[in-house]
Structure formats: structure tokens, C-alpha cells
Write an enzyme that holds these catalytic residues in place. Structure first.
Site, PDB file in Angstrom:
ATOM      1  CB  CYS A  10       2.615  64.080  50.542  1.00 21.10           C
ATOM      2  SG  CYS A  10       3.911  64.229  49.176  1.00 21.10           S
ATOM      3  CG  HIS A  66       1.608  68.349  48.916  1.00 22.90           C
ATOM      4  ND1 HIS A  66       1.878  67.207  49.797  1.00 22.90           N
ATOM      5  CD2 HIS A  66       0.442  68.823  49.315  1.00 22.90           C
ATOM      6  CE1 HIS A  66       0.996  67.238  50.418  1.00 22.90           C
ATOM      7  NE2 HIS A  66       0.072  68.122  50.280  1.00 22.90           N
ATOM      8  CG  ASP A  82      -3.351  67.070  51.071  1.00 21.75           C
ATOM      9  OD1 ASP A  82      -2.955  65.668  51.339  1.00 21.75           O
ATOM     10  OD2 ASP A  82      -2.384  67.869  50.849  1.00 21.75           O
ATOM     11  CG  ASN A 136      -2.037  80.599  42.220  1.00 18.97           C
ATOM     12  OD1 ASN A 136      -1.274  80.746  41.043  1.00 18.97           O
ATOM     13  ND2 ASN A 136      -3.319  80.014  42.273  1.00 18.97           N
ATOM     14  CG  ASP A 160       3.305  86.574  45.236  1.00 20.79           C
ATOM     15  OD1 ASP A 160       2.901  85.869  43.982  1.00 20.79           O
ATOM     16  OD2 ASP A 160       3.019  87.997  45.323  1.00 20.79           O
TER      17      ASP A 160
END
Length: 679
Positions: free
Chosen positions: A276, A334, A357, A397, A399
Site C-alpha cells: 500500500c 493503510h 487509493d 469508521n 464497527d
């Protein structure tokens, strides 16, 4: 009969490139920024130019498209369309005669390599001359350009600087990684333009592609797909498996120049291998070279949500071993880039930084690419905004649902809303320090709690809580020391089983086999707290493959024998390699074209002799990399002098890397140098 006859053209490369802030960029053409005036000198013989007798018309050609631009003898250059205005006539009795013409391109011109011709239209006929070629780039200095950036300091940092620093590791053990962006290296700009030319979009419909190249949103999508080679003649092949024998280990790259040159020299065969940070750093080089302000971003605890439900599911067995059951994963870190541009396609309020990306993770519009996703849209959870906002939102973000399972039966579940996107950082402008940009992606609820160091305390039962805490940041060659603390929240004694498990991990996927474990019984009294210290020795965790840092997933499961309830605490961390020290002898007096000496030093912390290859590089400082084999005895200090002569003024970086065979690791060190111009 005395006639006006054009002889030669002078594109005035030096003056034009200094004015356009493209000086230093190497190309076979004149390099300019759109929306800005440049001058061309027309040398001629015979009588003086007479606008009543001759008409001069420039033709600006981009692929199959062209525009004719008549030379006006009065007025001002336009910044909304191509224009040409005669500046002045220069005459001399003996010297050759010259006309100076100010040409200008619109601030919305397509970027690319243009050919320029000029026609002289006279009563007796028309004569066409070739003037030369220009490479036209975006212009963050022009208010009319969609990449305009207000601050001169930020334009210097995000467009002109070739000093790269990116950040790796884990949120509480971060290390800076030097990277030479190399956009000024010979041939790099031409190679970046070739990326656009070889794209599937250009091959499929050249005219449409060239028209779309006026828009940095479009350019970003094309480059994001072309930096990886998954569905085109792109630059890099990704590999995370650990076997790099038929290519280059991603940990050993030190700059973009080597990668882009290798791609060009092999007739655009993809380069092996990238991960990456390599994809992101190469993308940063290309975007800066094209004139689009760009910076490298690291997201720590980055979620890869494969099914789009904004939830990452993790599974452990009852002995604390993490299982590879889910396609979802959390990357320890990342790396992507942000580029600065207007977003008229999204309506008001979404201009500014956009996530791009190039690491091939998911398809976006039939290609492996991601973005540009507006950072403001991510912050607002505007998941309907193109491009790829839901994917980026989940990266910062999502969970985390952690489940302990036995024979496919879920024994316990816990939810962590804070772990993903724990910290988002970039390099600070004008320095090599880290800048925290988490709050640009996440609101107050999403931000990490800095003070809660034992953040992995998980209590899924009222009876027992457990936490796991590293006693110091782990360093390669030393033992890993950590404490496990168990709290009995009830007024009755308990019989517990404790299972501790350590697994090796690649930063972008779930962990592999267990390399260390400990199991024992614990008796704990009413409302008692028990702390046990554990140590994992160097020989237990020593890695097999060469990498900059070793990653570990450490977990503990506490089982209440009577109630069968289980609680889990886990920590993923990196084991840092030692660093190299790079020092300049006369740091305050580094002057362009004056020889200098740097010293690379390293104290061998291992109990055995180490050997490997030391490489020192610096764009604008060293013509060729300095490479040498070294062997260092246990506890010995290596000191290697390296001579260099700066060729460019400004902030430059001298970086060193040492690839060791045993233990297999890569060490890095760097220093930045302010090279003064000659007085």
C-alpha cells in the site's frame, strides 16, 4: 524583392519554466502550467514583420484535436481561451531580427503533450513551421484552475517538494519511513505523461480521453487505476505473500524514480512488487508531477469492508487464536493519498482534499481504483457521493464485532466502535514531523481517546474483566514484555482458565500460525485484581522474510470455569527495527554544487554479527545511489562516510537503508537538508 522570412523559434525554456514554477522538471519538451502566459521568440530575416502583409497563426495540437490561434498585435492574453499577442519587435542592423509573442492557455485546458505549429499567411502563399512541443500541467498557482491552492507554503509542500515521509506501524508505535518522490529525476515527467497515454480510457477513445483531461477528478481516477497493474498496463503488481524472489521486496524500495524508470525501460511491463505505501507514494509522485497538490495519508487500524455493511467481524477460538473465517480484515495501517481539487460534480461544500487509493482492493467503475472521495463527504457520511465514499467511510469508521467461537457456535460477542481509524496522519508541511488529520475524517464521537492506553480492556460479562498492556514498545532483538490484568468484579472467588496466544501477521490481512502461547489456571479472590507478566523471546518471534517491521496479534481469553463465560482482550502491534543515523558534517553550509560529506552510523544491538547492503540515496544530492556491503560485529558501531554534491537548491532528503540477511530486516534512516543557492 525583400520578404519577411521566419528562420527559427526559441521556446525560451529557462525563463518560461522559472515563471511557471516547472524549473527542475526534466522533459524532452517545454513544461508549462495551464492558465498562464508563456513567450516564444520568432527569429526571422529579410524585411520587418508587417501585420498588413503577413498574418501569423499558431496551431495548438493535442492528438486529433487542434485550435488555430491568430497572433493579435494589440490587447492582453486571455486566460479563458488560447490566445497569442505580439509583444514587441526587436530589430538590429546586424543582429538577426526577432518577434516576441505571448501565448496563453485557458485555465481549463487539458493536460498533455501538445505540438505547436505556426503558419505565415501572405499574398503569395502559406508557409507552415514546426515550433516545438510543450507539456501542459495543472496550475495550483492560478485562481481560475480547479486545483488552485491559496497558500504558497502549501503549494511548495504539496506540488514542488520531492521530500516524502510516510508513517507505518500501529497507532501507539509509529515510525516515519523516508521516501524520495523523485519527480525531478530525468525522464520521470515524460513517464508520468505516458501513464495517461497508455490508460484504457485513452486507448478506447483518444479524443474523449483528451477532452476529459481538463478535469483533475477524471485524471485522479485514471492515475489511481494505472498505478496498479490489475486491469491495464499499469505500473506495479501488488504482493503480500512474503515470497518476492522474482522481483523486489516492497520493503526495500526507497523512492518512486526506480519504479517508474523500471516500468518505462521494460516497455511498460508491470514492476514487481508493491504494497500500500508503495502504491500511494508512486501515486503522489505522478500527481505532483502533473501539477495536482497531493499528500500521503496513513490510516491506522484501517478497515477493509468486503461486503459493504460497515461492520468488520473478527473470530477467535476459545484459546485466543484469531481465525481466518471472515473476508473482512483490519489493516494495521493503510496508506493512500489525498489530492486537492474542486468537486463541481458534488455541489457546494465538497471541494478540497479528496481520497485517492491506487492499492487494488475493490473495483470502482470496472477498474481496481478508489476515489476521488471527498474527505468532507466522508466526514458527513454522505455515502451517496461519488466516488467510493462508502468504502472510505468504512475504512475509518466501521464497527468491530469480535466473537469467540467453538465448533461454529458463538460463545461471546463484543462491539468496539473506536478501534477502526484510530489515528489518521500525514507529513507536516515544511518538516518531517507527523500531522494528525483524524478530525478531518471523523467527528467527536469517532475520535480516539488518547489517554486510554489500555484501550483493549473488554468486559462482556459482569463477573470478570481482562486487559492486556505492553510494558514498552517492542524493538527487534529484544524480548516482548506485557502484563495481563484480571479483575474479579464479584464478591465470590473464581476458578479461571487463562489462554494467551501470539500470531504473526501481515499488515493487510488476518494473522497466520501461532508462534507462542501460554495456558494456565488462575484462582482469584472476591473483588481481587491479579496481574501476571509474560515475556516472548526474540528467537520465538524472529521473522522468516525480510520486512521493515514484524507484526504480531496478541490475544488473551479468560474463561470462568463455573459460568462458562469468556472475555477477550487483544492487541495488534509492530516490532520496530532499529534505525540508522544520517548526519551531515557542515549542515549549516550546504550550498549548491559544493561537495559535502554525510556519515551513516548504526550500532549493532544483536548478539551476533550482522551483514547486508547499505544504500544511500538523495534526489538532487546524489547522481547515483551509493551502495556498499557491510558486516558489523555484535555491539559494534558502523560509521560510513558518503560524499555528495547538491545539484538543486531547496529542502532535500538524504536517506539510507540497510537490508540485513540475518535477522532478515530492513533498517532506515534519513535527514533533511536545506540546500542554499549560490550567492
Amino acid at each position: 524583392m525583400d520578404v519577411f522570412k521566419v528562420t527559427t523559434f526559441n521556446l525560451q525554456q529557462l525563463q518560461n519554466q522559472i515563471r511557471h514554477k516547472t524549473d527542475g522538471l526534466s522533459s524532452t519538451t517545454l513544461v508549462l502550467r495551464r492558465g498562464q502566459v508563456f513567450t516564444v521568440a520568432i527569429n526571422y530575416e529579410g524585411r520587418a514583420f508587417d501585420p498588413l502583409k503577413e498574418k501569423l497563426v499558431f496551431r495548438i495540437i493535442l492528438g486529433p484535436m487542434f485550435v488555430n490561434v491568430p497572433v493579435s498585435t494589440s490587447g492582453q492574453p486571455s486566460l479563458t481561451q488560447w490566445s497569442a499577442v505580439l509583444d514587441r519587435t526587436v530589430t538590429g542592423l546586424t543582429a538577426p531580427r526577432a518577434l516576441s509573442v505571448s501565448l496563453s492557455s485557458p485555465a481549463s485546458a487539458s493536460i498533455g503533450v501538445y505540438a505547436i505549429e505556426m503558419r505565415v499567411e501572405a499574398r503569395l502563399g502559406v508557409k507552415t513551421h514546426s515550433v516545438g512541443q510543450i507539456t501542459l500541467l495543472c496550475n495550483p498557482w492560478s485562481q481560475a484552475d480547479s486545483v488552485f491552492l491559496q497558500s504558497e507554503d502549501l503549494r511548495t509542500e504539496y506540488v514542488r517538494s520531492d521530500v516524502g515521509v510516510l508513517f507505518k506501524g500501529s497507532p501507539y508505535n509509529i515510525f516515519p519511513r523516508p521516501w524520495s518522490l523523485d519527480q525531478y529525476e530525468r525522464g520521470i515527467l515524460d513517464t508520468c505523461m505516458k501513464l495517461l497515454q497508455l490508460s484504457p480510457q485513452h486507448q478506447a477513445d483518444m479524443r474523449r480521453d483528451l477532452q476529459n483531461r481538463s478535469d483533475p477528478v477524471y485524471i485522479g481516477r485514471v492515475i489511481s487505476a494505472m498505478v496498479n497493474s490489475n486491469d491495464d498496463k499499469g505500473v506495479l503488481i501488488g504482493r503480500w505473500s512474503g515470497n518476492y524472489s522474482d522481483g523486489v521486496n516492497p520493503s526495500t524500495w526507497t523512492g518512486s524514480g526506480d519504479i517508474l524508470k523500471k516500468w518505462a525501460e521494460t516497455q511498460f511491463s508491470p514492476v514487481k512488487y508493491g504494497q500500500c505505501w508503495v502504491f500511494a507514494a508512486v501515486m503522489c509522485t505522478v500527481m505532483r508531477a502533473l501539477g495536482i497538490p497531493t499528500r500521503i495519508i496513513t490510516n491506522f487500524n484501517s478497515a477493509h469492508d468486503t461486503d459493504g455493511n460497515m461492520v468488520i467481524e473478527e473470530y477467535y477460538d476459545e484459546t485466543g487464536k484469531k481465525l481466518s473465517v471472515s473476508d473482512d480484515s483490519i489493516w494495521n495501517f493503510h496508506v493512500w493519498v489525498e489530492s486537492w481539487m474542486k468537486r463541481p460534480d458534488l455541489g457546494q461544500g465538497y471541494d478540497g482534499w479528496q481520497v485517492l487509493d491506487a492499492t487494488p482492493q475493490e473495483m470502482s467503475g470496472a477498474f481496481f481504483r478508489c476515489g476521488p472521495a471527498s474527505v468532507k463527504a466522508v466526514y458527513q457520511r454522505k455515502v451517496e457521493a461519488q466516488y467510493d465514499v462508502p468504502f472510505v467511510y468504512a475504512e475509518v469508521n466501521a464497527d468491530v464485532h469480535t466473537k469467540i467461537v467453538r465448533n461454529r457456535t458463538i460463545l461471546s460477542t463484543s462491539v468496539d466502535k473506536r478501534r477502526v481509524g484510530a489515528l489518521i496522519v500525514t507529513k507536516s508541511p515544511g518538516s518531517t514531523r507527523m500531522q494528525d488529520v483524524t478530525s478531518q475524517y471523523k467527528n467527536e464521537w469517532g475520535k480516539r481517546n488518547n489517554d486510554k492506553k489500555d484501550k483493549n480492556t473488554v468486559s462482556s460479562s459482569k463477573g470478570v474483566a481482562v486487559s492486556l498492556k505492553l510494558l514498552k514498545p517492542p524493538v527487534l532483538g529484544e524480548n516482548i514484555s506485557f502484563n495481563i490484568t484480571i479483575v474479579n468484579n464479584e464478591a465470590t472467588p473464581k476458578q479461571l482458565k487463562k489462554h494467551v496466544n501470539a500470531q504473526n501477521k501481515v499488515y493487510n490481512s488476518n494473522p497466520t500460525a501461532t508462534f507462542w502461547e501460554a495456558h494456565d489456571d488462575v484462582k482469584i479472590g472476591p473483588n481481587e485484581t491479579v496481574t501476571a507478566k509474560h515475556e516472548i523471546s526474540f528467537k520465538d518471534y524472529m521473522q522468516k522474510e525480510t520486512a521493515e517491521d514484524s507484526l504480531v496479534n496478541l490475544a488473551v481469553v479468560i474463561e470462568d470455569v463455573n459460568s462458562q463465560e469468556r472475555v477477550l482482550a487483544s492487541e495488534e502491534f509492530n516490532i520496530r527495527s532499529p534505525t540508522l543515523t544520517v548526519q551531515i558534517q557542515n549542515e549549516s553550509s550546504v550550498i549548491i554544487n559544493a561537495p559535502q560529506v554525510a556519515t551513516v552510523s548504526f550500532v549493532n544491538p544483536f548478539n551476533t554479527a550482522v551483514s547486508g547492503e547499505l544504500t544511500v540515496s538523495g534526489s538532487g544530492l546524489l547522481e547515483e545511489k551509493a551502495q556498499m556491503k557491510v558486516t558489523i560485529q555484535p555491539k559494534e558501531t558502523m560509521k560510513k562516510p558518503v560524499s555528495f554534491t547538491p545539484k538543486m537548491a531547496g529542502s532535500k532528503m538524504l536517506s539510507a537503508s540497510l537490508v540485513l540477511m540475518n535477522p532478515p530486516t530492513v533498517l532506515h534512516g534519513f535527514t533533511t537538508i536545506n540546500v542554499k543557492g549560490q550567492t
